[in-house]
Design a protein around this motif. Sequence first.
Motif, mmCIF file in Angstrom:
data_model
loop_
_atom_site.group_PDB
_atom_site.id
_atom_site.type_symbol
_atom_site.label_atom_id
_atom_site.label_comp_id
_atom_site.label_asym_id
_atom_site.label_seq_id
_atom_site.Cartn_x
_atom_site.Cartn_y
_atom_site.Cartn_z
ATOM 1 N N PHE A 56 0.750 -1.300 -0.129
ATOM 2 C CA PHE A 56 -0.020 -0.063 0.108
ATOM 3 C C PHE A 56 0.941 1.326 0.011
ATOM 4 N N ALA A 57 1.908 1.148 0.626
ATOM 5 C CA ALA A 57 2.929 2.369 0.720
ATOM 6 C C ALA A 57 3.530 2.622 -0.790
ATOM 7 N N ALA A 58 3.660 1.435 -1.200
ATOM 8 C CA ALA A 58 4.299 1.666 -2.942
ATOM 9 C C ALA A 58 3.069 2.168 -3.622
ATOM 10 N N VAL A 59 1.837 1.716 -3.399
ATOM 11 C CA VAL A 59 0.780 2.511 -4.373
ATOM 12 C C VAL A 59 0.476 3.885 -4.027
ATOM 13 N N VAL A 60 0.474 4.100 -2.738
ATOM 14 C CA VAL A 60 0.479 5.645 -2.543
ATOM 15 C C VAL A 60 1.670 6.335 -3.071
ATOM 16 N N THR A 61 2.896 5.815 -3.219
ATOM 17 C CA THR A 61 4.198 6.303 -3.936
ATOM 18 C C THR A 61 3.884 6.559 -5.314
ATOM 19 N N HIS A 62 3.246 5.559 -5.941
ATOM 20 C CA HIS A 62 3.295 5.473 -7.440
ATOM 21 C C HIS A 62 1.866 6.475 -7.907
ATOM 22 N N GLY A 63 1.174 6.797 -6.884
ATOM 23 C CA GLY A 63 -0.001 7.612 -7.079
ATOM 24 C C GLY A 63 -0.909 6.903 -8.301
ATOM 25 N N GLU A 64 -1.486 7.937 -8.977
ATOM 26 C CA GLU A 64 -2.443 7.297 -10.015
ATOM 27 C C GLU A 64 -1.979 6.507 -11.053
ATOM 28 N N GLY A 65 -0.404 6.135 -10.938
ATOM 29 C CA GLY A 65 0.061 5.247 -11.967
ATOM 30 C C GLY A 65 0.316 3.886 -11.171
ATOM 31 N N PHE A 66 -0.534 3.696 -9.919
ATOM 32 C CA PHE A 66 -0.285 2.376 -9.304
ATOM 33 C C PHE A 66 -0.863 1.209 -10.103
ATOM 34 N N PRO A 67 -1.720 1.319 -11.275
ATOM 35 C CA PRO A 67 -2.009 -0.003 -11.812
ATOM 36 C C PRO A 67 -0.816 -0.730 -12.466
ATOM 37 N N GLY A 68 0.109 0.246 -12.886
ATOM 38 C CA GLY A 68 1.316 -0.517 -13.458
ATOM 39 C C GLY A 68 2.144 -1.146 -12.329
ATOM 40 N N LEU A 69 2.246 -0.611 -11.205
ATOM 41 C CA LEU A 69 2.750 -1.275 -10.172
ATOM 42 C C LEU A 69 2.197 -2.577 -9.854
ATOM 43 N N LEU A 70 0.881 -2.879 -9.959
ATOM 44 C CA LEU A 70 0.168 -3.951 -9.508
ATOM 45 C C LEU A 70 0.625 -4.945 -10.719
ATOM 46 N N ALA A 71 0.373 -4.515 -11.876
ATOM 47 C CA ALA A 71 0.637 -5.563 -12.828
ATOM 48 C C ALA A 71 2.192 -6.028 -12.884
ATOM 49 N N GLU A 72 3.048 -5.235 -12.202
ATOM 50 C CA GLU A 72 4.347 -5.581 -12.219
ATOM 51 C C GLU A 72 4.645 -6.590 -11.161
ATOM 52 N N VAL A 73 3.830 -6.249 -9.813
ATOM 53 C CA VAL A 73 4.090 -7.222 -8.800
ATOM 54 C C VAL A 73 3.438 -8.940 -9.340
ATOM 55 N N ARG A 74 2.574 -8.629 -10.029
ATOM 56 C CA ARG A 74 2.064 -10.213 -10.567
ATOM 57 C C ARG A 74 2.989 -10.920 -11.493
ATOM 58 N N ARG A 75 3.519 -10.095 -12.246
ATOM 59 C CA ARG A 75 4.599 -10.498 -13.283
ATOM 60 C C ARG A 75 6.078 -11.034 -12.375
ATOM 61 N N ALA A 76 6.257 -10.204 -11.312
ATOM 62 C CA ALA A 76 7.287 -10.887 -10.466
ATOM 63 C C ALA A 76 6.860 -11.939 -9.754
ATOM 64 N N PHE A 77 5.480 -12.164 -9.404
ATOM 65 C CA PHE A 77 5.296 -13.323 -8.394
ATOM 66 C C PHE A 77 4.318 -13.896 -9.249
ATOM 67 N N PRO A 78 4.093 -14.775 -10.273
ATOM 68 C CA PRO A 78 3.324 -15.142 -11.011
ATOM 69 C C PRO A 78 1.990 -16.244 -9.806
ATOM 70 N N GLN A 79 2.875 -16.636 -8.966
ATOM 71 C CA GLN A 79 1.796 -17.576 -8.240
ATOM 72 C C GLN A 79 0.825 -16.669 -7.413
ATOM 73 N N LEU A 80 0.751 -15.412 -7.597
ATOM 74 C CA LEU A 80 -0.366 -14.360 -7.142
ATOM 75 C C LEU A 80 -1.578 -14.258 -8.031
ATOM 76 N N THR A 81 -2.345 -15.472 -7.839
ATOM 77 C CA THR A 81 -3.495 -15.226 -8.899
ATOM 78 C C THR A 81 -4.574 -15.375 -7.933
ATOM 79 N N ALA A 82 -5.767 -14.995 -8.707
ATOM 80 C CA ALA A 82 -7.043 -14.550 -8.168
ATOM 81 C C ALA A 82 -7.417 -15.947 -7.250
ATOM 82 N N GLY A 83 -6.996 -17.003 -7.615
ATOM 83 C CA GLY A 83 -7.510 -18.110 -6.937
ATOM 84 C C GLY A 83 -6.503 -18.363 -5.571
ATOM 85 N N GLY A 84 -5.336 -17.664 -5.363
ATOM 86 C CA GLY A 84 -4.630 -18.063 -4.316
ATOM 87 C C GLY A 84 -3.235 -18.328 -4.787
ATOM 88 N N GLY A 85 -2.255 -18.704 -4.054
ATOM 89 C CA GLY A 85 -0.805 -18.791 -4.162
ATOM 90 C C GLY A 85 -0.546 -20.199 -4.075
#
Length: 372
Positions: free
Chosen positions: A343-372
């Motif tokens: 969340f601190a990273a989201v606030v730091t990126h501001g309105e560009g946070f969707p790119g941050l969240l897409a990047e964390v999913r690429r970095a950790f592909p085990q984080l899917t909607a169904g669980g890890g």
Amino acid sequence: MAGDLLLGREVSVHYGQMYAESAGHEFQGGMAASFQGQVNGLCGAAVPGFVFLLTGTHTGRVGVAVELHRREPVLDDRWEDVVEVSFGLDGDGLTLTEWGGGGSYPLAVPGGAYRVRYCARGMTAGRRGGVPEKGHPPWDHYLLQLWPAPPAPDRVVRESTAAAAYWHRWARSLPPPPTPEQIAERERREAEARRRREADLRAAADRRRWGDRVPNDRLRRVGGNVWGMERVDMDLVFALAEADERTLRAVARWAAESAYAAAGLTDRPWVAPALAALRDGRPLPPPFDDPLTVWRHLDGAALTTVRAYDGTHPRVSQQHAALPALFGAVEPDPLQAALDALFAAVVTHGEGFPGLLAEVRRAFPQLTAGGG
């Protein structure tokens, strides 16, 4: 043997009532409950720690005396109506109290088991006389005598007036008090009803917060910035709640480094050792060992700003937004650490946070909607 006179005065009554109360047993309005199971209707002691006293005068002043005896006193023939009850006093001190929170008169009565004799004179005059005029003596008078004695059934010692007879008949017409088994069953049903209400409230709160999803206990317990992350990416929150501790710690480190990189703080001499300690799993070094003073390192520093992630502010300092990411990343609870740092990273990126969240999913592909 004469007893100790604890009170001798005129007392105001309304609705023909006054009360003797022990600490923590204030009258809650249950007149019938005070007389259930009794044969007398003048002195109700069925409610623990409380004595309900009835008078002939409906509204006005009555004479009252209270005596404490060492043993049962001799009955005085001047009293027309006399009843007795048993009463247990949990702690020291009894209070004679007027109706509706009026006057109260402390009585020095030690704790223990007592027999209480309630004597009345002039109830008929009190019932007929109306409110005594100023300066006129009370129509009716009452004596409350207490002495140590084991519990025993209440009894009518003397009955001389129609007023007393009326109240005795009323008391005897009441249903018997509930048995211990009935009380236990009632309390069980009330507790079950409370549990159902609480469960319904929790279910409603869950639907408002999580929709049709069912959070695991881990997610229910977590604090920190889980609410902020739920607003921006509920799928990711649920995926993190199912992830193992190793993944959560890695996400927390990744998010903290992402926040500090976005804020241009990574290479600051006072920051680099802290990031290195985070990677190595060591405690954060100064100045990050004191969350209250670390902010001073941003005083006078060049700041960059972004529009708030939720659009509420046009300019948010990225440097100030990034600092909490390190403190979040070292939280004892791995899930809270990941959520707080993200969340601190989201606030730091501001309105560009969707790119941050897409990047964390690429970095950790085990984080899917169904669980890890």
